[in-house]
Structures are given as C-alpha cells and as structure tokens.
Design a protein around this motif. Structure first.
Motif, mmCIF file in Angstrom:
data_model
loop_
_atom_site.group_PDB
_atom_site.id
_atom_site.type_symbol
_atom_site.label_atom_id
_atom_site.label_comp_id
_atom_site.label_asym_id
_atom_site.label_seq_id
_atom_site.Cartn_x
_atom_site.Cartn_y
_atom_site.Cartn_z
ATOM 1 N N GLN A 196 8.864 30.502 10.109
ATOM 2 C CA GLN A 196 9.475 29.192 10.248
ATOM 3 C C GLN A 196 8.460 28.093 9.929
ATOM 4 O O GLN A 196 7.352 28.082 10.468
ATOM 5 N N VAL A 197 8.865 27.182 9.057
ATOM 6 C CA VAL A 197 8.002 26.068 8.672
ATOM 7 C C VAL A 197 8.200 24.916 9.644
ATOM 8 O O VAL A 197 9.328 24.477 9.895
ATOM 9 N N ARG A 198 7.096 24.424 10.194
ATOM 10 C CA ARG A 198 7.141 23.260 11.085
ATOM 11 C C ARG A 198 6.157 22.214 10.569
ATOM 12 O O ARG A 198 4.958 22.469 10.474
ATOM 13 N N VAL A 199 6.698 21.057 10.203
ATOM 14 C CA VAL A 199 5.873 19.946 9.738
ATOM 15 C C VAL A 199 5.599 19.008 10.910
ATOM 16 O O VAL A 199 6.525 18.626 11.636
ATOM 17 N N PHE A 200 4.327 18.649 11.102
ATOM 18 C CA PHE A 200 3.967 17.669 12.132
ATOM 19 C C PHE A 200 4.186 16.267 11.541
ATOM 20 O O PHE A 200 3.283 15.655 10.953
ATOM 21 N N ASP A 201 5.413 15.770 11.687
ATOM 22 C CA ASP A 201 5.817 14.552 10.987
ATOM 23 C C ASP A 201 4.959 13.346 11.335
ATOM 24 O O ASP A 201 4.708 12.477 10.490
ATOM 25 N N ASP A 202 4.488 13.277 12.568
ATOM 26 C CA ASP A 202 3.713 12.104 12.967
ATOM 27 C C ASP A 202 2.337 12.056 12.308
ATOM 28 O O ASP A 202 1.650 11.031 12.380
ATOM 29 N N ALA A 203 1.933 13.146 11.665
ATOM 30 C CA ALA A 203 0.638 13.181 10.983
ATOM 31 C C ALA A 203 0.773 13.021 9.470
ATOM 32 O O ALA A 203 -0.221 13.094 8.748
ATOM 33 N N SER A 204 2.002 12.800 8.981
ATOM 34 C CA SER A 204 2.208 12.643 7.541
ATOM 35 C C SER A 204 1.652 11.300 7.058
ATOM 36 O O SER A 204 1.616 10.320 7.802
ATOM 37 N N ILE A 205 1.232 11.262 5.797
ATOM 38 C CA ILE A 205 0.689 10.056 5.175
ATOM 39 C C ILE A 205 1.650 9.605 4.092
ATOM 40 O O ILE A 205 1.968 10.391 3.184
ATOM 41 N N ASP A 206 2.114 8.354 4.147
ATOM 42 C CA ASP A 206 3.043 7.917 3.100
ATOM 43 C C ASP A 206 2.269 7.510 1.849
ATOM 44 O O ASP A 206 1.044 7.355 1.866
ATOM 45 N N SER A 207 3.003 7.346 0.769
ATOM 46 C CA SER A 207 2.358 7.172 -0.533
ATOM 47 C C SER A 207 1.610 5.853 -0.656
ATOM 48 O O SER A 207 0.776 5.694 -1.548
ATOM 49 N N ARG A 208 1.892 4.887 0.229
ATOM 50 C CA ARG A 208 1.157 3.618 0.167
ATOM 51 C C ARG A 208 -0.294 3.793 0.575
ATOM 52 O O ARG A 208 -1.126 2.899 0.344
ATOM 53 N N HIS A 209 -0.627 4.921 1.190
ATOM 54 C CA HIS A 209 -1.993 5.180 1.638
ATOM 55 C C HIS A 209 -2.509 6.502 1.060
ATOM 56 O O HIS A 209 -3.266 7.228 1.697
#
Length: 593
Positions: A196-209
């Motif tokens: 099962q894949v679990r992404v830690f969404d709060d640690a994602s970096i958006d493309s502006r950075h």
C-alpha cells in the motif's frame, strides 16, 4: 494475465509551450511530457520498453511515442486490441487543476494578467491534459480508439515511484520523489508497506518551490541547457575545494529556506529567470561579463550542489523520523545527481538507497505500467534488466555495412571479447554495439564507447575528438561487480549497476586508472555481473587479464546533442563522423576505409 501498455508524451506539447511560454532554444526541454516512451508489462513482468528519442532521433523528445508503442507491441507479438489497460503517466485531476487555478488567482499581477494566464492554462488543458485530449491524441496517431475505462491515468510522481519500486524488486520501502514538477507538486515522500502506497501529504513541496527547477535556472545561468545539462553542473562542482571556495554558500544564505517537517521554501518562482540572474549576480559579486570566469562557475556549481545535498538531507531526515523502514527508493530527475545519492546513502541511516536506471522521466512509462499492474493484483517480477529495447541481428548489421560500402571495412571476429580486449590495451577509442538497447539516459554496456583508463589524457581525447563536449566532463568506469570493492570505496553499496552513485577510487588504484576518475578522486561506476551482461563481463575479464587494469571507461555511444545510437546504421554514422578508432558491431570489427 493483465497486459498493460505504459506511455508518456504529448504530441501538441512542444507547440503549445512554445506558443504560450516561449519554451524554445535553450528552454526547449522545459515542458511536460519530455523523454516520451512506451513500456509493456505482461503479468507483472516488464517485457519491453524503449524511449521515443531512440527511434525518432530527437533528443529528449516530447512527441507522441508512436514508434515506441509500435515497437514494444511488435516485440511481444501483440496488437493494441490485446492490451487490457493503457497507463498514462500524468493525471490532471480536479484537485490538481483547482490548485493550478488558485496559484494564478492568488499570485501577483493585474486582473487582465491573471485572465491571460487562465486562458493559457485552458489552452494547455484542452490540448494536452484532459482525458479527452489524451484519448484523442492516441486515436489520432494510432488509429485505435481506447475505450475510456481502459485508459488509466497515473499521477506523475506515483509513476516515478513505481518505476523505482518495480526495478528494485518491490517490498516495503520508504520513498522520496523529487523532480522539476509533476502535475502540481515537485516532491513527495512516504512509504510503501504491505503493498500500500502512503504519501505524507504535509511534507509535499509544490512547484512554486521546486528545488530541481531552481537547479535548472542555475544550469541556465552557467550557460548550459536547463532540464538537460544539470549533470554538467554537478561535474563542474567537483573542481572546488572540498569545503567550497571561498567558505560560505550564498544559496543557503539567500535562496533556500528550510522549514519543519522536511519542507523548504524558495523565494522566487522558478520561471522568474531575470530576477534570479540579478540575485545570483548580487550574491556572488559578479555581473553578466563575469559569468564566463571558470573559478566563478566552479564556485556557483559547488554551492548549487551543496544546496541540493542540504535540502534532500533535510527531507530524508524528516522521512526517517516518520517511517522506520530501513530502505529508501529515491526517484525523479533530482535522483540523477549521483554525488547526492551517495551522501544520502552514507549519511541518512538507511541500510539501502535504490535509484533506478529510469529515475528521470524516461522511467515514468515503465512506472505507469507497473502501477496499473500492481493495482490489478499482479506481483511485479524482478529482476528488471535495463536491456529492454531493440536488438539487431547479423542480417541487419550486414545490410547496414553494405550501405556504407566504400567507407568502412569489416571482418568477423573469432573471439569478440578477447580481440576487443587486445585492441583496448592501446590508447584507442572503441565503439561497442551489442544486444538490446539500454533504457534510460546512461549507456550501460550495450551502446557504449570504451577506452583504457590507464591513460591520463584519454578523457581529453574522448571529449574533444569523439563526444565534442566540455573538457571538464568526467567519464565513468565499468567494472566487474565482484572486484568493484577492491577498486572503489563503496561503503554500504555492493552493487551499482546503473551509474547512479559515485565512489572514491581506492588509494592503491588511483595511479592505475586516471582516465576513469574525476578531479575530486571519485568515479560514477557501473558494476556488471556475468548473469546481467555476459559479453561485457567477458570483455572486462579478458581486458584485466591482459593489462592488470581493473575497469574500462564507458560513455554513451553518441555525440553531444544526439540520442544514444540505436540501429546499426546510426552506430556506423557516429563512428565515421568522429575520430573513433574502431567499431565492434556485433561480431564485426569495423574500421574506416
């Protein structure tokens, strides 16, 4: 049995991005869908894969991968109607589009400017990103209409992840994916546990950075092509003193801001090239007239490399705190930075760090197919060889040689490995063309240029007379896996089959292989086994027995700006248009008439 065709590429991408974002010239690779290709997964096994650039001869092409799709199906003896699922390596969901619209609405500028950006986004969405556009593109080029439910769109970062996951053999693992940008984000982290894949969404970096896009702007600032030449910046940084010259890092002081939880911020939008150039000139104390100074370029490159190392170490430390798994899969364009990869392995606390031969965007066609197969319940079948592309037999080689009759001479070798090893005793450069084409940006021993590393000036010969590229560029050694730890300080690694890590040369071998070591004493090695590439292993064994030199220089069989050769005709043309001494084309030794 599930048959999955994975693919990447937008036929209208180059035109749309050129029209709306001026993505031409030095910025021609700054668009979605570059490195297009196709991969076929049958019952969890990767049966065939090829990059479109190897077939249409347009480096880093974003074209619809028609040739690649046709080839992988032909190789498996299948037709489009036999495919159960078509896996596309992008998913522009409502959530993604809402984020892109919000970025425009919340950004700087007048209402008219924002409406202009929305119009451009609408044009791009309707021409490329929507399901209707993807389905229409496929039908327009292949004549085959995919039933909508058979088109499976896979988020770009998940395609990166599943490429590395499948190639490394699956199993529980933490992961970090970092590239220029996917649909919206530039980096994600998480874990795969129990499949099962679990992404830690709060640690994602958006493309502006985006760290990788910033590195691309630095690449451009140094006079190279962004989203293409970042490895040159990495290599140039090796000329600096270990602690940097002078001390201090302007990027860490003025550009990168680390935050809690493994995130970071970058103060300017990565597309704001002019603002970045002004900032870089200011913090490095130079101007446009000083950017060509080699010492300055080295200082900027080393600072950029250190910034990447600090930022990714920050991410990985946060990931280690949240996941107790001892293994890390690292994928995405930033994972091609092999200097950084080695530091992550040795300093992060992970027992293993895996980076695949498809880490950058060529791999997403594979990863999309793996993702759909995995979701369908198929076990992904390891090992996954990189030798996945076209192979040309004796008849095709003979026909190619006939077309060049009068310009080349050839003879059949009785013992390909032994006789090539004898040639390589001298200061010569040999084109090596064998078996199936490798997948990914590195030549891994089937479409390679080989040379003897005991000659210190062999790097200059290959750079200037063969590859037509910058003189500071290093070359990678290829070595038998069982002797690699004797030649290189490999730390936690025992195998490095894809040229994705660097290692110091053992002191006892420094003087023996000067042509295969960078100025900083490291080498980006490829290890080879007799099971993985029998002929190359035989050549290495024969060469070492004759010379006592434990490795060969291995660089890609192409010249600057061109894709790696695929067909025999391309190998012969490259051989004739450079100062290569010999070409070993299958069983044939080719020389110039």
């Amino acid at each position: 049995m599930v048959i999955v065709l994975g693919f990447n590429g937008f036929s209208r991408g180059a035109g749309l991005f050129a029209r709306h974002y001026r993505a031409t010239g030095i910025d021609r690779h700054m668009l979605f869908g570059h490195d297009s290709g196709a991969a076929l997964v049958v019952d969890g096994r990767l049966a065939a894969a090829v990059e479109q650039e190897r077939l249409n001869r347009e480096k880093k092409t974003s074209a619809f991968p028609l040739d690649a799709i046709r080839w992988v199906l032909d190789e498996a003896g299948l037709a489009l109607g036999d495919v159960d699922a078509f896996a596309f390596s992008w998913r522009f969901s409502d959530e993604v589009l809402n984020a892109m619209i919000a970025e425009i609405a919340d950004g700087d500028g007048t209402a008219d400017q924002k409406f202009g950006r929305l119009k451009r986004l609408t044009s791009i969405y309707e021409g490329m990103f929507s399901r209707a556009a993807v389905l229409g593109d496929f039908e327009e080029h292949t004549g085959f209409r995919i039933e909508p439910e058979r088109l499976r769109t896979v988020p770009h970062h998940i395609a990166h992840l599943m490429c590395g996951y499948g190639i490394s053999g699956g199993g529980d693992t933490a992961f970090l994916i970092s590239d220029g940008r996917a649909e919206w984000l530039s980096a994600i982290m998480g874990e795969i546990r129990g499949g099962q894949v679990r992404v830690f969404d709060d640690a994602s970096i958006d493309s502006r950075h985006s760290l990788a896009m910033l590195f691309g702007v630095i690449t451009r600032y140094l006079g190279f092509t962004p989203n293409n030449d970042e490895y040159k910046v990495m290599g140039l940084g090796g000329y600096a003193e270990p602690a940097g010259t002078p001390p201090g890092n302007p990027f860490l002081e003025h550009v990168l801001e680390l935050r809690e939880g493994g995130t970071y911020r970058i103060p300017y939008h990565p597309r704001a090239v002019r603002a970045y150039y002004e900032l870089f000139d200011r913090i490095f104390g130079t101007g446009p007239e000083g950017r060509e100074d080699f010492a300055l370029r080295v200082r900027v490159a080393r600072a950029a490399q250190e910034m990447v190392e600090v930022a990714t170490a920050h991410q990985v430390a946060a990931l280690r705190a949240r996941s107790d798994l001892p293994r890390l899969v690292f994928e995405g364009g930033l994972a091609l930075n092999c200097v950084n990869n080695t530091k992550l392995l040795e300093e992060s606390g992970y027992d293993e760090v895996e980076v695949s031969y498809g880490a950058s965007d060529p791999g997403v066609a594979i990863g999309a197919a793996f993702s759909v197969a995995h979701e369908a319940g198929d076990a992904l079948v390891p090992p996954v060889s990189p030798y996945l592309g076209p192979e040309y037999g004796d008849a095709a080689i003979e026909a190619a040689l006939e077309r060049y009759a009068g310009r080349v001479r050839s003879r059949v070798l009785d013992d390909v490995a032994a006789e090539t090893a004898a040639l390589l005793e001298e200061k010569v450069v040999v084109g090596w063309y064998q078996g199936r084409t490798e997948y990914g940006p590195r030549a891994l021993g089937n479409r390679s240029i080989l040379a003897n590393p005991r000659f210190a000036d062999i790097k200059d010969i290959i750079n200037t007379r063969i590859k037509h590229r910058e003189p500071f560029r290093p070359f990678a050694p290829i070595v038998l896996e069982d002797i690699a730890p004797d030649v290189f300080v490999m730390g936690k690694k025992r195998t490095s089959p894809y040229m994705t890590f660097v290692f110091p040369v053992q002191p006892a071998h420094v003087d023996a292989i000067p042509g295969a070591a960078h100025v900083d004493g490291t080498s980006r090695i490829q290890t080879v086994t007799r099971e993985g590439n029998p002929l190359m292993a035989e050549l290495l064994a024969a060469f070492t027995a004759r010379t006592g030199v434990p490795c060969l220089i291995n660089t890609s069989f192409n010249v600057a700006g061109e894709p790696i050769v695929n067909a025999p005709e391309e190998a012969i043309a490259c051989f004739l248009n450079t100062e290569m001494d010999y070409l070993v084309l299958g069983r044939r030794l080719v020389t110039k008439a």
